[in-house]
Design a protein around this motif. Structure first.
Motif, short mmCIF file in Angstrom:
data_model
loop_
_atom_site.label_atom_id
_atom_site.label_comp_id
_atom_site.label_asym_id
_atom_site.label_seq_id
_atom_site.Cartn_x
_atom_site.Cartn_y
_atom_site.Cartn_z
N LEU A 49 0.82 -1.20 0.00
CA LEU A 49 0.00 0.00 0.00
C LEU A 49 0.86 1.26 0.00
CD1 LEU A 49 -2.62 -1.09 2.72
CD2 LEU A 49 -2.82 -1.32 0.24
N ASP A 50 0.24 2.40 -0.30
CA ASP A 50 0.97 3.67 -0.26
C ASP A 50 0.94 4.24 1.16
OD1 ASP A 50 -1.80 4.13 -0.39
OD2 ASP A 50 -1.56 6.07 -1.36
N LEU A 51 1.29 3.37 2.10
CA LEU A 51 1.34 3.72 3.52
C LEU A 51 2.72 3.33 4.02
CD1 LEU A 51 0.02 4.56 6.20
CD2 LEU A 51 -0.95 2.26 6.38
N PRO A 52 3.59 4.29 4.32
CA PRO A 52 4.96 3.97 4.77
C PRO A 52 4.94 2.96 5.92
CG PRO A 52 4.75 6.32 4.39
CD PRO A 52 3.36 5.75 4.26
N PHE A 53 5.75 1.92 5.79
CA PHE A 53 5.73 0.80 6.73
C PHE A 53 7.11 0.58 7.32
CE2 PHE A 53 6.11 -3.84 7.51
CZ PHE A 53 5.09 -3.99 8.45
N ALA A 54 7.17 0.48 8.65
CA ALA A 54 8.43 0.20 9.34
C ALA A 54 8.20 -0.92 10.34
CB ALA A 54 8.94 1.45 10.04
N THR A 55 9.26 -1.60 10.73
CA THR A 55 9.12 -2.73 11.65
C THR A 55 9.94 -2.52 12.92
OG1 THR A 55 10.97 -3.97 10.66
CG2 THR A 55 8.76 -4.33 9.73
N VAL A 56 9.44 -3.12 14.00
CA VAL A 56 10.16 -3.18 15.26
C VAL A 56 10.04 -4.61 15.77
CG1 VAL A 56 9.68 -0.77 15.83
CG2 VAL A 56 8.14 -2.56 16.67
N GLU A 57 10.81 -4.94 16.77
CA GLU A 57 10.72 -6.28 17.35
C GLU A 57 9.59 -6.34 18.38
OE1 GLU A 57 14.42 -8.39 18.32
OE2 GLU A 57 15.44 -6.55 17.70
N ALA A 58 8.91 -7.48 18.41
CA ALA A 58 7.83 -7.68 19.38
C ALA A 58 7.56 -9.18 19.48
CB ALA A 58 6.56 -6.94 18.96
N ALA A 59 7.02 -9.58 20.62
CA ALA A 59 6.69 -10.99 20.83
C ALA A 59 5.54 -11.09 21.81
CB ALA A 59 7.91 -11.76 21.35
N GLY A 60 4.85 -12.21 21.75
CA GLY A 60 3.71 -12.43 22.63
C GLY A 60 4.12 -12.51 24.09
N LEU A 61 3.44 -11.75 24.92
CA LEU A 61 3.77 -11.75 26.35
C LEU A 61 3.35 -13.06 27.00
CD1 LEU A 61 2.56 -8.15 27.20
CD2 LEU A 61 4.89 -8.92 26.73
N ARG A 62 4.10 -13.45 28.01
CA ARG A 62 3.81 -14.70 28.74
C ARG A 62 3.49 -14.36 30.19
NH1 ARG A 62 5.89 -19.14 25.72
NH2 ARG A 62 6.94 -18.41 23.84
N ARG A 63 2.48 -15.03 30.71
CA ARG A 63 2.01 -14.73 32.07
C ARG A 63 2.84 -15.43 33.14
NH1 ARG A 63 -3.38 -12.58 31.95
NH2 ARG A 63 -4.18 -12.51 29.81
N GLN A 64 3.60 -16.48 32.77
CA GLN A 64 4.38 -17.23 33.74
C GLN A 64 5.87 -16.97 33.53
OE1 GLN A 64 3.01 -21.24 33.02
NE2 GLN A 64 1.32 -21.03 34.47
N ILE A 65 6.60 -16.95 34.62
CA ILE A 65 8.04 -16.71 34.55
C ILE A 65 8.74 -17.95 33.99
CG2 ILE A 65 10.10 -16.23 35.91
CD1 ILE A 65 8.33 -14.73 37.88
N SER A 66 9.58 -17.73 33.00
CA SER A 66 10.35 -18.80 32.37
C SER A 66 11.46 -18.17 31.55
CB SER A 66 9.45 -19.65 31.47
OG SER A 66 8.97 -18.88 30.38
N ILE A 67 12.32 -19.01 31.00
CA ILE A 67 13.39 -18.50 30.13
C ILE A 67 12.78 -17.84 28.90
CG2 ILE A 67 15.32 -19.16 28.66
CD1 ILE A 67 15.98 -21.34 30.71
N ALA A 68 11.72 -18.48 28.36
CA ALA A 68 11.05 -17.93 27.19
C ALA A 68 10.44 -16.56 27.50
CB ALA A 68 9.96 -18.88 26.71
N ALA A 69 9.91 -16.41 28.71
CA ALA A 69 9.32 -15.13 29.11
C ALA A 69 10.38 -14.03 29.17
CB ALA A 69 8.62 -15.27 30.45
N VAL A 70 11.58 -14.38 29.64
CA VAL A 70 12.68 -13.42 29.71
C VAL A 70 13.09 -12.99 28.30
CG1 VAL A 70 15.09 -13.08 30.38
CG2 VAL A 70 13.51 -14.27 31.93
N ARG A 71 13.17 -13.96 27.38
CA ARG A 71 13.51 -13.64 25.98
C ARG A 71 12.47 -12.70 25.37
NH1 ARG A 71 14.36 -19.48 25.16
NH2 ARG A 71 16.56 -19.97 25.48
#
Length: 365
Positions: free
Chosen positions: A50-72
């Protein structure tokens, strides 16, 4: 006006933002808009051309429990926050509009840190964790279901707007509707059944549908259009034998707003944009909520329509060839179908994009 839109992951988060963008383009002669998404999300495919300027950032799904994956996840989201801050500092927008998905959080938090007003739009009856967290950092929350209000106790301003995607369906003119009849070879007086399980499709639902399609040969007065999702199209087609003449299969339908006014019965998931379209146009529906979404929010979306007799719901765990076919036959009874359509339309919000636009414009300093 300078606006930054953000939202991603699924069409239900992306298309409402684009509906608002298109509406604003018609009314803001000096609109300057940007879109922030992720590289991996569906938004990179949809917004990119589309003719809509597009940029990206990093993001990931939040986790409700503490774990190594949650820290990442936390580290990735933190990087996304600083990436979003740099973009917003560069663009200097008047407002940020977030429509959900993982990417909304770092962008809305970045806007708050820079003193930029923001609005978060929530399409589902039961909101996800991202929007609930963003609600405490933004200036207003727009909702589509009145029952959503209780999930945002700390929000400054919660406004019922509806889904802006619905307004695009209403704006379709007679010529576009007729072109859709020709494109999809719909004959006069045929009842149209559309089977569509979202932008990505559903392999599990497809497996049941493939056994149902031959039955449409018994009803030449019906026209069935089945959308597999692009990801599943090749594997699905390989399983098909000779289809009845009144059945067609597509990987995706890009002109959905033009087609929907011609549809009598929609078999679909219960995403917020889909329900907005059903209700605004007045379409009978058989809803198969996805059990794979956060907090089972699609079942919550469908529940209101089912309670009022505006739709029938089949849980995926109960879905069988026999039940689906029986439900289709029952729903297409003339009296029952007319009743479902009428009841669905009572939930429609054809002016949703106007309400959301007014909310956004009212927050611009």
């Amino acid at each position: 006006m300078k606006v930054v839109f953000t939202g991603g992951g699924t069409g239900g988060h992306i298309y409402p933002a684009l509906s608002l963008w298109r509406y604003m383009k018609e009314r803001e002669s000096e609109l300057e808009a940007h879109y922030i998404g992720t590289r991996e999300g569906l938004e990179s495919t949809i917004v990119g051309p589309l003719d809509l300027p597009f940029a990206t950032v990093e993001a990931a799904g939040l986790r409700r429990q503490i774990s190594i994956a949650a820290v990442r996840t936390l580290l990735k989201t933190t990087r996304g926050f600083f990436q979003a801050r740099r973009l917003l500092r560069s663009w200097k927008p008047d407002i940020v509009v977030g429509t959900g998905g993982f990417v909304t959080l770092p962008v809305v938090f970045a806007a708050r840190s820079l003193g930029i007003p923001s609005v978060v739009w929530e399409g589902n009856a039961r909101p996800g964790l991202t929007n609930q967290l963003c609600a405490r950092r933004c200036d207003a929350v727009a909702i589509c279901f009145e029952e959503s209000r209780r999930y945002f106790p700390g929000a400054r301003n919660v406004v019922l707007t509806g889904n802006p995607r619905a307004s695009e369906v209403v704006s379709v003119d007679v010529r576009q509707k007729r072109e859709a009849l020709d494109t999809y070879r719909i004959l006069r007086d045929q009842k149209v059944i559309l089977i569509f399980t979202g932008s990505r499709g559903s392999e599990s639902v497809n497996e049941v549908v493939v056994r149902v399609l031959p039955k449409f040969a018994e009803h030449p007065e019906w026209r069935c259009l089945f959308v597999t999702g692009e990801k599943h199209y090749e594997s699905f087609v390989s399983k098909l034998g000779n289809l009845p003449r009144n059945v067609s299969v597509y990987p995706f339908i890009h002109d959905m707003p033009s087609l929907l006014p011609n549809v009598d019965l929609l078999i679909s998931r219960a995403g917020s944009s889909t329900l907005a379209e059903i209700c605004t146009v007045g379409i009978g529906s058989i809803l198969i909520p996805s059990p794979y979404v956060t907090a089972n929010h699609q079942e919550a979306n469908a529940a209101g329509l089912v309670r009022e007799g505006a739709a029938k719901m089949i849980r995926e765990a109960d879905l069988t060839e026999e039940l689906l076919w029986q439900s289709i036959v029952e729903a297409l009874d003339d009296k029952r179908l007319a009743d479902m359509k009428q009841r669905a339309k009572q939930f429609g919000t054809p002016d949703a994009v106007v309400r959301l636009y007014d909310l956004v414009k009212g927050l611009v300093k």
